[in-house]
Design a protein around this motif. Structure first.
Motif, mmCIF file in Angstrom:
data_model
loop_
_atom_site.group_PDB
_atom_site.id
_atom_site.type_symbol
_atom_site.label_atom_id
_atom_site.label_comp_id
_atom_site.label_asym_id
_atom_site.label_seq_id
_atom_site.Cartn_x
_atom_site.Cartn_y
_atom_site.Cartn_z
ATOM 1 N N LEU A 14 0.827 -1.204 0.000
ATOM 2 C CA LEU A 14 0.000 0.000 0.000
ATOM 3 C C LEU A 14 0.864 1.258 0.000
ATOM 4 O O LEU A 14 0.576 2.213 -0.727
ATOM 5 N N HIS A 17 2.303 1.723 -3.476
ATOM 6 C CA HIS A 17 1.259 2.225 -4.369
ATOM 7 C C HIS A 17 1.018 3.710 -4.124
ATOM 8 O O HIS A 17 0.986 4.502 -5.076
ATOM 9 N N ASP A 18 0.854 4.096 -2.870
ATOM 10 C CA ASP A 18 0.589 5.502 -2.536
ATOM 11 C C ASP A 18 1.739 6.406 -2.977
ATOM 12 O O ASP A 18 1.514 7.514 -3.470
ATOM 13 N N GLN A 39 -4.935 3.778 -11.593
ATOM 14 C CA GLN A 39 -4.401 3.478 -10.269
ATOM 15 C C GLN A 39 -5.282 2.490 -9.518
ATOM 16 O O GLN A 39 -4.783 1.677 -8.737
ATOM 17 N N LEU A 43 -3.705 -0.909 -8.190
ATOM 18 C CA LEU A 43 -3.788 -1.339 -6.796
ATOM 19 C C LEU A 43 -4.424 -2.718 -6.700
ATOM 20 O O LEU A 43 -3.938 -3.587 -5.973
ATOM 21 N N TYR A 107 -12.257 3.579 -6.035
ATOM 22 C CA TYR A 107 -10.844 3.672 -5.653
ATOM 23 C C TYR A 107 -10.710 3.934 -4.153
ATOM 24 O O TYR A 107 -9.921 3.284 -3.474
ATOM 25 N N HIS A 111 -9.004 1.327 -1.369
ATOM 26 C CA HIS A 111 -7.922 1.767 -0.486
ATOM 27 C C HIS A 111 -8.337 1.565 0.972
ATOM 28 O O HIS A 111 -7.569 1.046 1.786
#
Length: 124
Positions: A14, A17-18, A39, A43, A107, A111
């Motif tokens: 994570l 990805h961020d 994105q 993810l 999204y 997350h």
């Protein structure tokens, strides 16, 4: 904490990805929607790779099997929510504004699902 290594893998995924999102976020407002879609897909693909890693590691230890169960259950719940919204709103007829809205919703929820998965794993 039984799932320490499994949690670290998910947290690191994570974070990576961020970091990528922050580094490459478009300055052109017209590109934000397409970027968000890409994105979201990225993810989700990363999470599939984490699930594969858990599945492989479960051959050697039991803890990754529990981590895999939690991750897959939560991703399935997310996917069911996405499918339900798409079916109820007839996604084929979405306007550009609706598409942008739901992309953001999906999204954000994905997350959040990962963050909640990490917290759930910490409780095991």
């Amino acid at each position: 904490m039984k799932l320490k290594k499994d949690i670290e893998l998910l947290e690191d995924t994570l974070k990576l990805h961020d970091k990528q999102v922050d580094e490459h976020f478009p300055t052109d407002e017209n590109k934000v929607h397409a970027y968000a879609k890409a994105q979201y897909i990225d993810l989700f693909a990363m999470l599939q790779e984490v699930a594969k890693a858990y599945e492989f590691l479960a051959k050697f230890k039991k803890a990754p099997l529990k981590a895999l169960d939690i991750l897959v259950t939560n991703l399935n719940e997310h996917s069911e929510m996405v499918n339900e919204i798409m079916d109820e709103t007839n996604y084929k007829t979405w306007t550009k504004l609706q598409d942008e809205h739901y992309t953001g919703v999906f999204y954000y929820d994905l997350h959040k699902t990962v963050e909640e998965t990490i917290e759930e794993m910490k409780e095991v």
